[in-house]
Structure formats: structure tokens, C-alpha cells
Design an enzyme around this catalytic site. Structure first.
Site, PDB file in Angstrom:
ATOM      1  N   THR A  91      49.448  42.446  33.585  1.00 24.57           N
ATOM      2  CA  THR A  91      50.433  41.361  33.578  1.00 24.57           C
ATOM      3  C   THR A  91      49.934  40.321  32.591  1.00 24.57           C
ATOM      4  OG1 THR A  91      50.916  41.716  35.911  1.00 24.57           O
ATOM      5  CG2 THR A  91      51.584  39.611  34.974  1.00 24.57           C
ATOM      6  N   LYS A 142      48.486  32.798  38.727  1.00 21.75           N
ATOM      7  CA  LYS A 142      48.464  33.316  37.350  1.00 21.75           C
ATOM      8  C   LYS A 142      49.899  33.622  36.885  1.00 21.75           C
ATOM      9  CE  LYS A 142      47.518  37.473  34.759  1.00 21.75           C
ATOM     10  NZ  LYS A 142      47.036  38.836  34.701  1.00 21.75           N
ATOM     11  N   LYS A 197      58.776  40.977  34.952  1.00 25.51           N
ATOM     12  CA  LYS A 197      57.706  40.775  35.952  1.00 25.51           C
ATOM     13  C   LYS A 197      57.544  39.289  36.295  1.00 25.51           C
ATOM     14  CE  LYS A 197      53.578  41.167  37.981  1.00 25.51           C
ATOM     15  NZ  LYS A 197      53.164  41.929  39.111  1.00 25.51           N
TER      16      LYS A 197
HETATM   17  P1  NAD Z   1      40.457  43.295  37.886  1.00 29.21           P
HETATM   18  O1  NAD Z   1      39.812  42.054  37.400  1.00 29.21           O
HETATM   19  O2  NAD Z   1      40.005  43.901  39.175  1.00 29.21           O
HETATM   20  O3  NAD Z   1      40.356  44.442  36.760  1.00 29.21           O
HETATM   21  C1  NAD Z   1      40.376  44.200  35.381  1.00 29.21           C
HETATM   22  C2  NAD Z   1      39.237  44.990  34.773  1.00 29.21           C
HETATM   23  O4  NAD Z   1      39.272  44.863  33.358  1.00 29.21           O
HETATM   24  C3  NAD Z   1      37.855  44.480  35.212  1.00 29.21           C
HETATM   25  O5  NAD Z   1      37.184  45.505  35.904  1.00 29.21           O
HETATM   26  C4  NAD Z   1      37.159  44.116  33.906  1.00 29.21           C
HETATM   27  O6  NAD Z   1      35.772  44.419  33.883  1.00 29.21           O
HETATM   28  C5  NAD Z   1      37.930  44.967  32.906  1.00 29.21           C
HETATM   29  N1  NAD Z   1      37.807  44.500  31.534  1.00 29.21           N
HETATM   30  C6  NAD Z   1      37.949  43.246  31.049  1.00 29.21           C
HETATM   31  N2  NAD Z   1      37.738  43.233  29.715  1.00 29.21           N
HETATM   32  C7  NAD Z   1      37.476  44.513  29.348  1.00 29.21           C
HETATM   33  C8  NAD Z   1      37.171  45.134  28.110  1.00 29.21           C
HETATM   34  N3  NAD Z   1      37.075  44.442  26.973  1.00 29.21           N
HETATM   35  N4  NAD Z   1      36.942  46.463  28.112  1.00 29.21           N
HETATM   36  C9  NAD Z   1      37.012  47.179  29.257  1.00 29.21           C
HETATM   37  N5  NAD Z   1      37.285  46.642  30.470  1.00 29.21           N
HETATM   38  C10 NAD Z   1      37.515  45.310  30.505  1.00 29.21           C
HETATM   39  O7  NAD Z   1      42.017  42.971  37.937  1.00 29.21           O
HETATM   40  P2  NAD Z   1      43.154  43.815  38.699  1.00 29.21           P
HETATM   41  O8  NAD Z   1      43.398  43.207  40.032  1.00 29.21           O
HETATM   42  O9  NAD Z   1      42.855  45.272  38.586  1.00 29.21           O
HETATM   43  O10 NAD Z   1      44.421  43.440  37.808  1.00 29.21           O
HETATM   44  C11 NAD Z   1      44.617  44.024  36.525  1.00 29.21           C
HETATM   45  C12 NAD Z   1      45.957  43.544  35.984  1.00 29.21           C
HETATM   46  O11 NAD Z   1      46.996  43.914  36.892  1.00 29.21           O
HETATM   47  C13 NAD Z   1      46.051  42.023  35.837  1.00 29.21           C
HETATM   48  O12 NAD Z   1      46.749  41.727  34.669  1.00 29.21           O
HETATM   49  C14 NAD Z   1      46.810  41.584  37.077  1.00 29.21           C
HETATM   50  O13 NAD Z   1      47.531  40.382  36.908  1.00 29.21           O
HETATM   51  C15 NAD Z   1      47.739  42.777  37.278  1.00 29.21           C
HETATM   52  N6  NAD Z   1      48.191  42.961  38.665  1.00 29.21           N
HETATM   53  C16 NAD Z   1      47.301  42.910  39.702  1.00 29.21           C
HETATM   54  C17 NAD Z   1      47.766  43.109  41.007  1.00 29.21           C
HETATM   55  C18 NAD Z   1      46.813  43.078  42.182  1.00 29.21           C
HETATM   56  O14 NAD Z   1      47.283  43.051  43.333  1.00 29.21           O
HETATM   57  N7  NAD Z   1      45.496  43.097  41.979  1.00 29.21           N
HETATM   58  C19 NAD Z   1      49.126  43.364  41.238  1.00 29.21           C
HETATM   59  C20 NAD Z   1      50.000  43.456  40.155  1.00 29.21           C
HETATM   60  C21 NAD Z   1      49.513  43.255  38.867  1.00 29.21           C
END
Ligand code: NAD
Length: 295
Positions: A93, A243, A168
Site C-alpha cells: 500500500t 498510514k 485502496k
Molecule cells: P512488514 O513491515 O511486516 O513487511 C515489510 C517487509 O519489507 C519487512 O520485512 C522489511 O524488512 C522488508 N523490506 C523493507 N525494505 C526492503 C528492501 N529494500 N529489500 C527487501 N525487503 C525489504 O509489513 P506488512 O504488514 O507485511 O505490510 C506490507 C505492506 O502491505 C504495507 O505496504 C502495508 O501497508 C500493506 N498492508 C498490510 C496489511 C496488514 O494487515 N499487515 C494489510 C493490508 C495491506
């Protein structure tokens, strides 16, 4: 079945990559965090030692990263090394401007791309029941569909590049505002001596009805599966709601849209987060509206 690179193996990306493996795809994964790489390896993901080595030789690259800046820098790094013809899918997102930027970068380098942010949370990611909101050329979306189907249940074509992100944040702006309104109504009802169940029985079948009421009711009791019945454990964390509300207000400002309810919801969630509730489900905001949230 395809050879797919998956970048970002966090709360969402980890289980999504595991579902691609379960569907029979060959998945090369990368995350900056070693522990997450190990977890993914235990799920059958072939963990790579770098971003570039993960994408090389893949027919598709999926990114699931925290914010727009991460997506722009990751795509900028791997684009020169990805196989020609690879399909690029961003499920993060992110702000609409960054989404347009990565689509343009992909287009300039000769790649097809899709923005496909999700709804459904970590439960949907684990159970492969996510909804994908997609933006991009119809041909790119058609190519992405079998991959997305391995991770979710519903795929909605929203329009051209960036339209998935727009859908979204509009959806989540409605969600933030209706949750605050629903929670306020329960607090008012409490002060008027109305039981939670009575208000639910009326509003869930009347014009006060919304997802915040019927699926995610902010008080314990009427909807047994809602986080209110589980000490407001997320669910959808307050930090993520804030966010998305910030992204909606950023987008509104960029196009001159008037979104006062979204702006107010953003302020309310900013306050709630500043009081130390970032990790609680966003429906827990009802405690602050009662004046009893504490820090
Ligand atoms: P998260 O922080 O658990 O996962 C993101 C991952 O990206 C982390 O593990 C981080 O180490 C990795 N990362 C960052 N920079 C990187 C790079 N340069 N190379 C490789 N890996 C890298 O977050 P999440 O909860 O999994 O959410 C991910 C996305 O999904 C976000 O944009 C969030 O807004 C969206 N989202 C999350 C949810 C939820 O319930 N968690 C629901 C809908 C959407």
C-alpha cells in the site's frame, strides 16, 4: 507454473510467498531481515542472498514493502537486472504518486506492471483469501491474474496504472471514518443507557449499517469474531490505519479533493497512536472516545 521473485517477506509477504509455493510456483524470496528469510525458507521459498539475485531468471517479481520510498528504491535497483519480459506486481500500500512513478520506470525500461494493493490483512494473506485492487494495462493484469489467484480470492480491475492504490485508500478512508462514527454512536448509546446489543440490532439492519458495525463491531458481544472480543488484538493495527488515512489526505491534497471526514479521522487516529496504541486494533479507538484509553 511460474518462477516468481518475492521481495518483502514480512507479516503479509511471508504468508503470501508461502501460498505461491503451495500453488506450485517456484519462488525466490528476499528480505533485509535474516530471521524472515529463514522463516520463508521453512515454507519452501528459495531464499536469495540479494535483491538482484532473487529477481534474475524470474518471469514475475512481486513486491510487498512498507511504503512508497521502499518500492521506488527496490524497483530502481532491480529493474536493470530483471529478465526482459518479466511482469512486475507491487502489492504494497503506497502513495499514488510513487505508484505512478514505478509504473513509469517499468514502462520506460520495457516492463509490464500492475499495482495490486490488498485488503484482508494477515488472516487473508495466510488463508489466501485476499482481495486485490488492481491498476494497469488490461494485458498486464491478465498476465498477473493467475499469480494473484494463488494468493487471494477476489481480483478487482480498478483501471489504469495507480487505480488500485487509489481504490485502496478511498476504501480505507471510508473505513476509518465509519469506525470513528460507529464507535462514537456506541459511546453515546452507553451514556443514554442503551445496551450494545440493542444498538447493534437496530443499526446493523438499518441506515446506520456499515462494515465497521456488522463485521468489525467495536464493542464486545454482538460480532463474536471482531477484535473487540479479543482485547483489541489486531486485526488491523492502528498504525496501519493511520498510514492509509495519511495516504488518503496526501492524495486529496494533490488533486484538490475536499475530504473533511477523512482529515478528522486521520487526526483522531494520530492522537490515539500518540497515546501509545499503535499496535492495537483500530477499533480500540472507542476507548479514547470514552475518555478511558490511557497510555
Ligand atoms: P512488514 O513491515 O511486516 O513487511 C515489510 C517487509 O519489507 C519487512 O520485512 C522489511 O524488512 C522488508 N523490506 C523493507 N525494505 C526492503 C528492501 N529494500 N529489500 C527487501 N525487503 C525489504 O509489513 P506488512 O504488514 O507485511 O505490510 C506490507 C505492506 O502491505 C504495507 O505496504 C502495508 O501497508 C500493506 N498492508 C498490510 C496489511 C496488514 O494487515 N499487515 C494489510 C493490508 C495491506
Amino acid at each position: 507454473m511460474a518462477k516468481i521473485a518475492f521481495i518483502g517477506l514480512g507479516n503479509m509477504g511471508g504468508p503470501m510467498a508461502a501460498n505461491l509455493v503451495k500453488a506450485g510456483h517456484q519462488v525466490a524470496g528476499f528480505d533485509l531481515v535474516p530471521a524472515l528469510r529463514e522463516q520463508a525458507a521453512a515454507q519452501g521459498v528459495a531464499v536469495a542472498s540479494s535483491l538482484v539475485s532473487a529477481v534474475q531468471g524470474c518471469e514475475a517479481v512481486v513486491t510487498m514493502l512498507p511504503a512508497g520510498g521502499h518500492v521506488v528504491s527496490v524497483w530502481r535497483e532491480f529493474l536493470p537486472k530483471a529478465d526482459k519480459g518479466a511482469l512486475l506486481i507491487d502489492c504494497s500500500t503506497i502513495d499514488v504518486a510513487s505508484s505512478h512513478q514505478v509504473h513509469q520506470m517499468a514502462h520506460d525500461a520495457g516492463f509490464r506492471s500492475v499495482d495490486a494493493p490488498v485488503s484482508g490483512g494477515t488472516g487473508g494473506a495466510t488463508n489466501a483469501t485476499l482481495t486485490f485492487m488492481c491498476g494497469g494495462d488490461p494485458e498486464a493484469l491478465a498476465a498477473a491474474t493467475p499469480i494473484l489467484q494463488s494468493m487471494g480470492k477476489k481480483i478487482v480491475a480498478c483501471g489504469k496504472a495507480g487505480a488500485g492504490q487509489a481504490a485502496k485508500i478511498c476504501n480505507n478512508m471510508i473505513l476509518g471514518a465509519t469506525m470513528v462514527a460507529t464507535a462514537e454512536a456506541f459511546v453515546l448509546g452507553e451514556k443514554l443507557g442503551l445496551s450494545h446489543q440493542a444498538l447493534f440490532d437496530v443499526a446493523s439492519t438499518s441506515s446506520g449499517q456499515s462494515w465497521s458495525m456488522t463485521s468489525y463491531c467495536p464493542v464486545p458481544g454482538p460480532v463474536p469474531a471482531s477484535p473487540a472480543n479479543h482485547d483489541y488484538k489486531p486485526g488491523f493495527a492502528t498504525a496501519l490505519m493511520l498510514k492509509d488515512l495519511k495516504l488518503s489526505q496526501q492524495a486529496a491534497l494533490s488533486v484538490g479533493a475536499s475530504t473533511p471526514m477523512g482529515a478528522l479521522a486521520m487526526q483522531i487516529y494520530s492522537l490515539f497512536m500518540a497515546e501509545g496504541h499503535a499496535g492495537e486494533d483500530f477499533s480500540a479507538v472507542i476507548a479514547m472516545l470514552r475518555g478511558k484509553a490511557g497510555a
